[in-house]
Scaffold this active site. Structure first.
Site, short mmCIF file in Angstrom:
data_model
loop_
_atom_site.label_atom_id
_atom_site.label_comp_id
_atom_site.label_asym_id
_atom_site.label_seq_id
_atom_site.Cartn_x
_atom_site.Cartn_y
_atom_site.Cartn_z
N HIS A 60 11.09 22.35 -18.81
CA HIS A 60 10.40 21.14 -18.33
C HIS A 60 9.11 21.47 -17.57
O HIS A 60 8.03 21.01 -17.98
CB HIS A 60 11.37 20.27 -17.53
CG HIS A 60 10.72 19.15 -16.79
ND1 HIS A 60 10.08 18.11 -17.44
CD2 HIS A 60 10.59 18.90 -15.46
CE1 HIS A 60 9.59 17.27 -16.53
NE2 HIS A 60 9.89 17.73 -15.32
N HIS A 85 6.49 22.05 -9.64
CA HIS A 85 6.59 20.67 -9.17
C HIS A 85 8.00 20.23 -8.81
O HIS A 85 8.18 19.33 -7.99
CB HIS A 85 5.92 19.68 -10.13
CG HIS A 85 6.75 19.26 -11.29
ND1 HIS A 85 6.76 19.95 -12.47
CD2 HIS A 85 7.60 18.23 -11.46
CE1 HIS A 85 7.59 19.36 -13.32
NE2 HIS A 85 8.12 18.30 -12.72
N ASP A 86 9.03 20.83 -9.42
CA ASP A 86 10.40 20.40 -9.10
C ASP A 86 11.12 21.41 -8.22
O ASP A 86 12.30 21.24 -7.91
CB ASP A 86 11.21 20.17 -10.38
CG ASP A 86 10.90 18.82 -11.01
OD1 ASP A 86 10.54 17.89 -10.25
OD2 ASP A 86 11.00 18.70 -12.25
N GLU A 89 12.05 20.00 -4.68
CA GLU A 89 13.02 18.93 -4.78
C GLU A 89 14.40 19.41 -5.21
O GLU A 89 15.41 18.98 -4.67
CB GLU A 89 12.52 17.87 -5.76
CG GLU A 89 13.25 16.57 -5.55
CD GLU A 89 13.02 15.59 -6.68
OE1 GLU A 89 12.10 15.81 -7.47
OE2 GLU A 89 13.79 14.63 -6.75
N ASP A 90 14.42 20.33 -6.16
CA ASP A 90 15.71 20.67 -6.78
C ASP A 90 16.32 21.98 -6.32
O ASP A 90 17.44 22.30 -6.69
CB ASP A 90 15.55 20.73 -8.31
CG ASP A 90 15.22 19.37 -8.89
OD1 ASP A 90 15.42 18.38 -8.17
OD2 ASP A 90 14.76 19.31 -10.03
N ASP A 151 4.22 14.85 -15.94
CA ASP A 151 5.67 14.94 -15.71
C ASP A 151 6.37 13.78 -16.41
O ASP A 151 7.34 13.94 -17.15
CB ASP A 151 5.91 14.91 -14.19
CG ASP A 151 7.36 15.02 -13.81
OD1 ASP A 151 8.12 15.70 -14.52
OD2 ASP A 151 7.74 14.41 -12.78
MN MN Z 1 9.71 16.85 -13.27
#
Ligand code: MN
Length: 737
Positions: A60, A85-86, A89-90, A151
């Site tokens: 991704h 980018h993630d 967050e993840d 995204d």
């Molecule tokens: Mn994403």
């Protein structure tokens, strides 16, 4: 699950693809190292994690980075931020880690992206409020929005792996916010793809049909285009111009919206495709002159339609789009749209604002402060303290869709307004004070109402008067977010006065009548005076729009017990995982009964039996409101309260009706109009299919039977209750046979 050797191979090949794409942006070893460090960190951070589709998660961010460089045309920093980018967050990495490893700029970009996904993951009504805050913090780095769009594009391309309720949420947000945002930022190709993908998931049947029809007619179309292009090619070749000419079919989505809007079949859409000429301009004369020269040589061959000439070169669209469009009469009496533009204009049209930057240093471009103006407008809207979050989102969306007109002040100053704008919009555009005091306008020296719609090229003078003030109905005549907000602000302050006055008046009157103003009383008044909430009731009273003469009567009558009439809708039970559409044979009629009483037809779009519908659970009342799948309001709600979309499909029951025939015996005292009263109860209050009514009267008594179709025992009991309340009715009972 640990990645297999095959997964690793797939990851490696996608990474090599990305490296290939990055060759055009990496200038030195430092650039390469920057990207590689981001890649290896992302790889380590997402290790072993999979997407819903089962593929390794890392694919991704790699895909997003590739879109960012190939399709939006951003640079090294944006690729790094996309890869990461993630991560915050993840995974366990924090923004501080990003700051240490990649520096301040990357850390703020990743932070912005993380916050933005927070907005779309939240299921509360505060989503709009977050969105506003996020936009406020990131409006100084547009790249964050651009990466967020990339995204979203990748998530849309892989949407098939999601369950249906998530698909509705995501497509709702996409069609409501991301596609217009992409359009506003000039990302034409991405906007078109987002719209097509939304349609593909929401209206798969229509999408497939149109695509198929386009394919079936492609041979004939190619032949026509070849015939049309031949003399143009001959002419351009003679001039020695370097160019490309192509025939482009419109997007499925835009064809479909046109078919729906005009209610016509595909065969009647005459501008199904357009011819596009993209050329490399010479040093001299100007790009503009060269575009007109090509236009001139084409119109020597084909006759142009005079009212279909669009010059977006002299005055580019607000999203930066530049081109010359003309519609000409082609062979076989068919109108054909021709678009003429330079390679630079083409880049900007396809890749939008990012391409502007590429050309910024070169001297060819004119002003690109259009975009800055838009950003400034967004900031002003964001800073407005009086605006609530939902209003903001709406006016934000409004300002995304601008197709502009240009009008002139009496002194000849040009002003850009959205298409459809009225003299009032102009008045507010000049100054809020002028808008608030406007009473009329002079358009091209002729006096007209201030609500008159303006056309490009109009010269407009606003006439004001000290005594004038904004009227609520103006809201229907203004187009710009600025005018809407100013009028609302003014009305609001006026309403606050009315509200207080109305409250005082009502209290005084109720006290006179010795009625306690409890909730029940207020609710009755709201119903009687057609007010949707308490405030509206007070305001209407305060403004003198309703009188309180019948107050005691209203309070004492029993309010009608409204019965919902939606028993043809049912919720199709499906598991979260099993999001595949069931065919008819698998539908289970036994499940039809569940929850039907909670389904309410949406006021905004009024779906009818057979319409595609989607359920939306009202966060406050918990009722399920059923909207048409095409409803704009639904898209708006989905973009703000995505998690309220009901995950089970809602369908109209088609196979058999659940109602059965019931016979009721009635007995009562005969009086004038009793039959009318009976019929009213049955038809008005219940919309019931009455099979037979049989009433006889003798000696001042009436008796008879009614045969009705009813859904179930419970609804029959409700009907019996209502009938018992008819004046003169002595006995109402269900017959046993
Ligand atoms: Mn994403």
């Amino acid at each position: 699950m640990e990645y297999t050797a095959e997964d690793e191979k797939l990851i490696e090949s996608k990474w090599q693809d990305l490296i290939e794409s990055c060759k055009k942006i990496c200038k030195n070893e430092a650039d390469w190292n920057f990207i590689k460090r981001a890649y290896f960190l992302a790889k380590e951070a997402h290790q072993g994690v999979r997407r819903r589709s089962g593929e390794p998660y890392l694919l991704h961010p790699i895909a997003v980075a590739k879109i960012v460089v190939d399709e939006i045309g951003l640079g090294v920093k944006s690729v790094v931020a996309s890869l990461l980018h993630d991560v915050v967050e993840d995974t366990d990495y924090t923004v501080e880690d990003m700051e240490h490893i990649f520096g301040h700029k990357i850390a703020t970009m990743v932070d912005g992206l993380t916050k933005m996904s927070g907005v779309f993951n939240t299921d509360t009504s505060r989503q709009a409020e977050y969105f506003r805050k996020v936009l406020l913090t990131l409006s100084d780095d547009v790249r964050v929005i651009l990466i967020k769009i990339a995204d979203r594009l990748h998530n849309m391309r892989t949407l098939g792996a999601m369950p249906q309720n998530k698909q509705v949420k995501i497509t709702g947000e996409t069609i409501y916010l991301f596609a217009p945002l992409a359009y506003r930022l000039g990302l034409h190709a991405i906007k078109t793809e987002l719209e097509d993908l939304c349609m593909k998931y929401r209206f798969p049947k229509e999408y497939a049909e149109i695509s198929q029809q386009i394919n079936e007619t492609s041979a004939a179309r190619d032949e026509f285009i070849r015939k049309f292009n031949a003399p143009i090619i001959e002419t351009l070749d003679r001039y020695g111009i370097k160019y490309e000419i192509s025939g482009r079919v419109k997007s499925v989505y835009s064809i479909w919206t046109k078919m729906v809007r005009k209610n016509i079949p595909l065969s009647e859409i005459y501008d199904l495709f357009a011819i596009r000429i993209v050329f490399q301009p010479l040093e001299f004369p100007s790009e503009k002159t060269q575009c007109w020269q090509i236009y001139s040589s084409i119109t020597d061959i084909y006759t142009p339609k005079p009212d279909r000439l669009r010059d977006w070169i002299s005055m580019p669209k607000a999203n930066g789009y530049e081109a010359l469009h003309s519609t000409v009469m082609g062979p076989d009496g068919i109108w054909v749209e021709v678009q003429i533009r330079t390679q630079r204009m083409e880049d900007i049209a396809e890749r939008g604002f990012a391409a502007h930057w590429k050309y910024k240093q070169s001297s060819i471009t004119q002003d690109e402060d259009e975009f800055d103006k838009w950003l400034k407008m967004i900031r002003t809207a964001l800073d407005s303290p009086s605006q609530n979050a939902i209003d903001f989102l709406d006016s934000f969306k409004l300002s995304l869709y601008t197709s502009e007109i240009t009008v002139f002040t009496p002194k000849g100053e040009a002003r850009h307004l959205p298409y459809g704008a009225t003299a009032l919009d102009l008045a507010y555009d000049v100054h809020t004070k002028i808008g608030n005091k406007a009473i009329g306008a002079k358009v091209n020296h002729k006096i007209v109402p201030v609500t008159t719609q303006l056309n490009s090229g109009d010269q407009v003078e606003i006439i004001t008067a000290e005594s004038a003030h904004p009227k609520p109905e103006w809201l229907e005549y203004v187009f710009t977010a600025k005018a809407k907000q100013a009028i609302k602000n003014h009305i609001k302050s006026e309403q606050e006065d009315n509200l207080q006055r109305g409250m005082d008046m009502l209290d005084a009157r109720l006290a006179e009548l010795n009625i306690t103003p409890n909730n029940r009383v207020i609710r009755k008044l709201m119903e009687a005076y057609n007010s949707s909430n308490k405030d509206e009731l007070y305001v209407n009273i305060g403004a003198g729009l309703v009188t309180l003469d019948n107050l005691d009567k209203i309070v004492k009558t029993n309010s009608k017990n409204k019965i919902l009439k939606f028993w043809t809708l049912f919720i199709k039970d499906n598991d979260e995982e099993a999001d595949e559409e069931l065919d008819d044979s698998k539908k289970n009629p036994a499940k039809e009964q569940n929850n039907h009483s909670q389904l309410v037809i949406a006021e905004c779009c009024h779906p009818l039996p057979g319409d595609n519908v989607i359920g939306f659970r009202d966060p406050i009342t918990h009722q399920i409101i059923v909207h048409k799948a095409t409803c704009d309001e639904l898209n708006r709600l989905a973009s703000q309260h995505g998690d309220c979309i009901v995950k089970e499909a809602i369908q109209w029951s088609q196979y058999k009706t659940q109602s059965s025939l019931a016979t009721i015996e009635i007995l009562g005292i005969d009086r004038m109009g009793v039959l009318v009263d009976l019929a009213n109860v049955i038809t008005n209050d219940f919309s019931i299919n009455m099979r037979q009514i049989n009433v006889q009267t003798h000696d001042g008594i009436f008796e008879g039977t009614l045969s009705l179709y009813v859904r179930d025992a419970e609804s029959l009991n409700v009907i019996l209750d209502r009938l018992r309340r008819v004046k003169g009715m002595e006995s109402v009972k269900r017959t046993t046979n």
